[in-house]
Design a protein around this motif. Sequence first.
Motif, PDB file in Angstrom:
ATOM      1  N   ASP A 109       0.842  -1.198   0.000  1.00 22.08           N
ATOM      2  CA  ASP A 109       0.000   0.000   0.000  1.00 22.08           C
ATOM      3  C   ASP A 109       0.873   1.244   0.000  1.00 22.08           C
ATOM      4  O   ASP A 109       0.579   2.225  -0.689  1.00 22.08           O
ATOM      5  CB  ASP A 109      -0.898   0.034   1.241  1.00 22.08           C
ATOM      6  CG  ASP A 109      -2.085  -0.891   1.136  1.00 22.08           C
ATOM      7  OD1 ASP A 109      -2.430  -1.273   0.009  1.00 22.08           O
ATOM      8  OD2 ASP A 109      -2.655  -1.238   2.181  1.00 22.08           O
ATOM      9  N   ARG A 110       1.940   1.168   0.772  1.00 19.20           N
ATOM     10  CA  ARG A 110       2.831   2.316   0.900  1.00 19.20           C
ATOM     11  C   ARG A 110       3.986   2.269  -0.102  1.00 19.20           C
ATOM     12  O   ARG A 110       4.125   3.138  -0.955  1.00 19.20           O
ATOM     13  CB  ARG A 110       3.375   2.370   2.329  1.00 19.20           C
ATOM     14  CG  ARG A 110       4.357   3.496   2.572  1.00 19.20           C
ATOM     15  CD  ARG A 110       4.653   3.749   4.040  1.00 19.20           C
ATOM     16  NE  ARG A 110       4.593   5.173   4.321  1.00 19.20           N
ATOM     17  CZ  ARG A 110       4.362   5.701   5.512  1.00 19.20           C
ATOM     18  NH1 ARG A 110       4.150   4.916   6.544  1.00 19.20           N
ATOM     19  NH2 ARG A 110       4.328   7.007   5.674  1.00 19.20           N
ATOM     20  N   SER A 111       4.812   1.242  -0.007  1.00 20.10           N
ATOM     21  CA  SER A 111       6.053   1.212  -0.788  1.00 20.10           C
ATOM     22  C   SER A 111       5.797   1.148  -2.290  1.00 20.10           C
ATOM     23  O   SER A 111       6.475   1.833  -3.077  1.00 20.10           O
ATOM     24  CB  SER A 111       6.926   0.030  -0.350  1.00 20.10           C
ATOM     25  OG  SER A 111       6.215  -1.189  -0.410  1.00 20.10           O
ATOM     26  N   ALA A 112       4.829   0.351  -2.729  1.00 19.93           N
ATOM     27  CA  ALA A 112       4.562   0.252  -4.163  1.00 19.93           C
ATOM     28  C   ALA A 112       3.896   1.517  -4.699  1.00 19.93           C
ATOM     29  O   ALA A 112       4.081   1.870  -5.868  1.00 19.93           O
ATOM     30  CB  ALA A 112       3.701  -0.971  -4.459  1.00 19.93           C
ATOM     31  N   SER A 113       3.128   2.212  -3.859  1.00 14.88           N
ATOM     32  CA  SER A 113       2.570   3.504  -4.275  1.00 14.88           C
ATOM     33  C   SER A 113       3.688   4.498  -4.525  1.00 14.88           C
ATOM     34  O   SER A 113       3.635   5.300  -5.474  1.00 14.88           O
ATOM     35  CB  SER A 113       1.620   4.047  -3.205  1.00 14.88           C
ATOM     36  OG  SER A 113       0.475   3.235  -3.076  1.00 14.88           O
TER      37      SER A 113
END
Length: 393
Positions: free
Chosen positions: A281-285
């Motif tokens: 949710d965070r890193s790939a965004s």
Amino acid sequence: MKKILFTSESVTEGHPDKICDQISDAILDAILKEDPKARVACETATTTGLVLVIGEITTQTYVDIQSIVRDTVRGIGYTRAKYGFDADTCSVLVAINEQSKDIALGVNKALEAKQGDEDPYDQIGAGDQGLVFGYACNQTEVFMPLPIYYAHKLAKKLTDVRKEGKLAYLRPDGKTQVTVEYEDNIPKRVDTVVVSSQHAPEVDMETLRRDIMLHVIQEVIPRELLDENTKYYVNPTGRFEIGGPMGDSGLTGRKIIVDTYGGYARNGGGAFSGKDPTKVDRSASYAARHAAKNVVAAQLADELEIGISYAIGVAKPLSVYVDTFGTGKLPDNQIEEIILKHFDLRPAAIIDRFELQRPIYKDTAAYGHFGRDDLDLPWEKLDMVEELKKYLR
């Protein structure tokens, strides 16, 4: 000629939801500082006189969550009960468990590794299933849509003039909104500006509206975007004395549109704050934003959206799609191939590329995670532009 109006909003760091985002990320930062490989999923809720911290954390270190909560609230500016919230006297409740061992099985060793793949970036699986989106356009120097860019600038300016003492009667809670008129997808003018700020009881509305117009709106919005038809609404309901957790409850992750692109691009629905970088949710965004921004900066497209999906415990993305909305200098499928060649979208590769296992998150928890020209964020770097420009030759 097609004309449309598009609106985005932002909120200040004293908004109840943003208080929670900052507390969650402050706890994450404190843990990563001592234990970079910790697994953190920390969420916060707040209401009158109360902060509740919940979630799942697996770590080898100890942090004083009570102190982190109080320091964060104090730094925002809620330091007196008459402001509706007080860092020193609010109750802090903590209910933290360890990360589920079932989840850890997939993250600690990806499906690819279990099948014998020895690639180091195939060892860590995605922390959950999900989809993320990255976006960039050439409307601003930081490759963000104009409405959210200026909504954030206004919100940050509200905080700055309060903390600098220029408008000392302002209180921490506030909201902004900017409506931009587009002609054939090109921003032409600002149609409407809305600013609402919490304030001390002694200030009159005429003074507040005059000061915010002079020291906030006119300082932020370029004059060439304003005209005689631009509408301004400053504290349109009138007085705004009761704010923060006393005026409304707050919750981590409830401002995901504010955190991203102001509604101008799709959103996968996953929140950022309080999550360690194994959570895609965070890193790939962040990785999707980095790819989109570099492609647009390299002038392969005027705007670009990239969507990526993941399965829990699997390193490689399930799907990747690219849409340049007809602005690409190359076909979309070719740009997709270029992105897949130059940007590794596996969680371990993203973590390594951006050095995400370090305490860099609290400052992103207000005023947006993207287009931040006031922060040195690794996913905002234009470090692939020259390489990508080669495809135009």
